[in-house]
Design an enzyme around this catalytic site. Structure first.
Site, PDB file in Angstrom:
ATOM      1  N   ASP A  56       0.837  -1.210   0.000  1.00  6.91           N
ATOM      2  CA  ASP A  56       0.000   0.000   0.000  1.00  6.91           C
ATOM      3  C   ASP A  56       0.871   1.258   0.000  1.00  6.91           C
ATOM      4  O   ASP A  56       1.980   1.256   0.528  1.00  6.91           O
ATOM      5  CB  ASP A  56      -0.909  -0.027   1.234  1.00  6.91           C
ATOM      6  CG  ASP A  56      -2.094   0.910   1.096  1.00  6.91           C
ATOM      7  OD1 ASP A  56      -2.347   1.402  -0.033  1.00  6.91           O
ATOM      8  OD2 ASP A  56      -2.763   1.167   2.107  1.00  6.91           O
ATOM      9  N   ASN A  58     -10.997  -2.499  -5.326  1.00  4.76           N
ATOM     10  CA  ASN A  58     -10.215  -1.549  -6.135  1.00  4.76           C
ATOM     11  C   ASN A  58     -10.869  -1.258  -7.495  1.00  4.76           C
ATOM     12  O   ASN A  58     -10.504  -0.283  -8.160  1.00  4.76           O
ATOM     13  CB  ASN A  58      -8.774  -2.038  -6.337  1.00  4.76           C
ATOM     14  CG  ASN A  58      -7.913  -1.945  -5.090  1.00  4.76           C
ATOM     15  OD1 ASN A  58      -7.027  -2.767  -4.858  1.00  4.76           O
ATOM     16  ND2 ASN A  58      -8.145  -0.938  -4.255  1.00  4.76           N
TER      17      ASN A  58
END
Ligand code: IPE
Ligand code: IPE
Ligand code: MG
EC number: 2.5.1.-
Length: 262
Positions: free
Chosen positions: A36, A84
């Site tokens: 991330d 996502n």
């Protein structure tokens, strides 16, 4: 640069790292990374988010080699979640193209290092180019006997558990399984990670203190290591730091400490 051995790959550690403190006999068998912070890494440099994703791939390449040199059995990495898809279409398209392009470019590395690729998640519904390249990579590395690289793409922990429930229900309906025989092992056996050990160490970069629908079943007793470093800045030394921290943890699994004097 010769990085073919542990000694050459991990030569010249920064002063902050005591490589001698690393117990090479107690490296986690399965390390998992929630990669991330690509976007923030890029924005903080005045770059586009796409540049961040490209830089993130360079980090993944380094971590793959580092894990091979450390003798890790399984490296899993969260690349794209079922959530996502809600990002702007341009970013999703860029990521899917980048996955396909880099995967082809990195195949020689996977061959050289004898790495076997698996995918966690539903890759059948990915855009054609990405799906084809992934299927090619699966076939190309199928007979490799070294580290397993499990890439979580179009992966969601809840979707995975729901899928396992569906697969088991179908077996019951077909008379192959009795409902009363469903246990933890039969559920684990229908997950994308079937046959793999659970992650012992989960690393999340960029400082977020959440699991974001990742390996919900498998992380029941994983050790978590969160670093503020953005994924594109995460390197072999960050990995060593995470493993050193792991080696200081007292894993109790609900029992009592095995440490002396406690
Ligand atoms: C992780 O980086 C990569 C993917 C989720 C594909 P992000 O894109 O989430 O980066 P941040 O969190 O916005 O910085
Ligand atoms: C988790 O990161 C997914 C990946 C790293 C692929 P996200 O950036 O999607 O997670 P949230 O939205 O911050 O929880
Ligand atoms: Mg993020």
């Amino acid at each position: 640069m010769d990085d073919s051995t542990f000694e050459t790959f991990f030569a010249d550690p920064p002063a902050s790292i005591d490589l001698n403190a690393l117990d090479r006999t107690r490296v986690p068998r399965h390390i998992s990374c929630i990669m991330d912070g690509n976007g923030r890494w890029a924005t903080s440099r005045g770059l586009s988010r796409g540049e961040g994703h490209k830089a993130g791939i360079v980090s993944l390449r380094e971590i793959i080699t580092a894990c091979v040199r450390l003798g890790v059995d399984v490296l899993s990495a969260y690349a794209f979640s079922t959530e996502n898809w809600s990002r702007p279409k341009a970013e999703v398209n860029l990521l899917m193209h980048l996955f396909a392009k880099t995967f082809i470019e990195e195949l020689p590395l996977l061959h050289r290092e004898n790495v076997k690729v698996l995918f966690l998640g539903d890759i059948s519904s990915l855009p054609e180019e990405t799906r084809r390249v992934f299927e090619y990579g699966l076939a190309e590395t199928r007979d490799h006997t070294g580290m397993v690289l499990a890439l979580a793409v179009n992966y969601g922990g809840r979707a995975e558990i729901a899928r396992a429930a569906r697969l088991l229900a179908n077996k019951v309906a077909a008379g192959e399984l009795s409902a009363d025989d469903i246990d933890e092992a039969s559920i684990a056996g229908e997950l994308y990670t079937a046959g793999l050990p659970d992650p012992e160490l989960v690393i999340r970069t960029s400082g977020e203190l959440r699991i974001s629908n990742y390996l919900l079943w498998q992380v029941a007793y994983s050790e978590f290591y969160i670093t503020d470093t953005y994924w594109p800045d995460f390197d072999r030394w960050g990995l060593v730091e995470a493993i050193l921290a792991f080696q200081h943890r007292d894993r109790r699994f609900g029992g009592l400490s095995r440490a002396k004097g406690r």
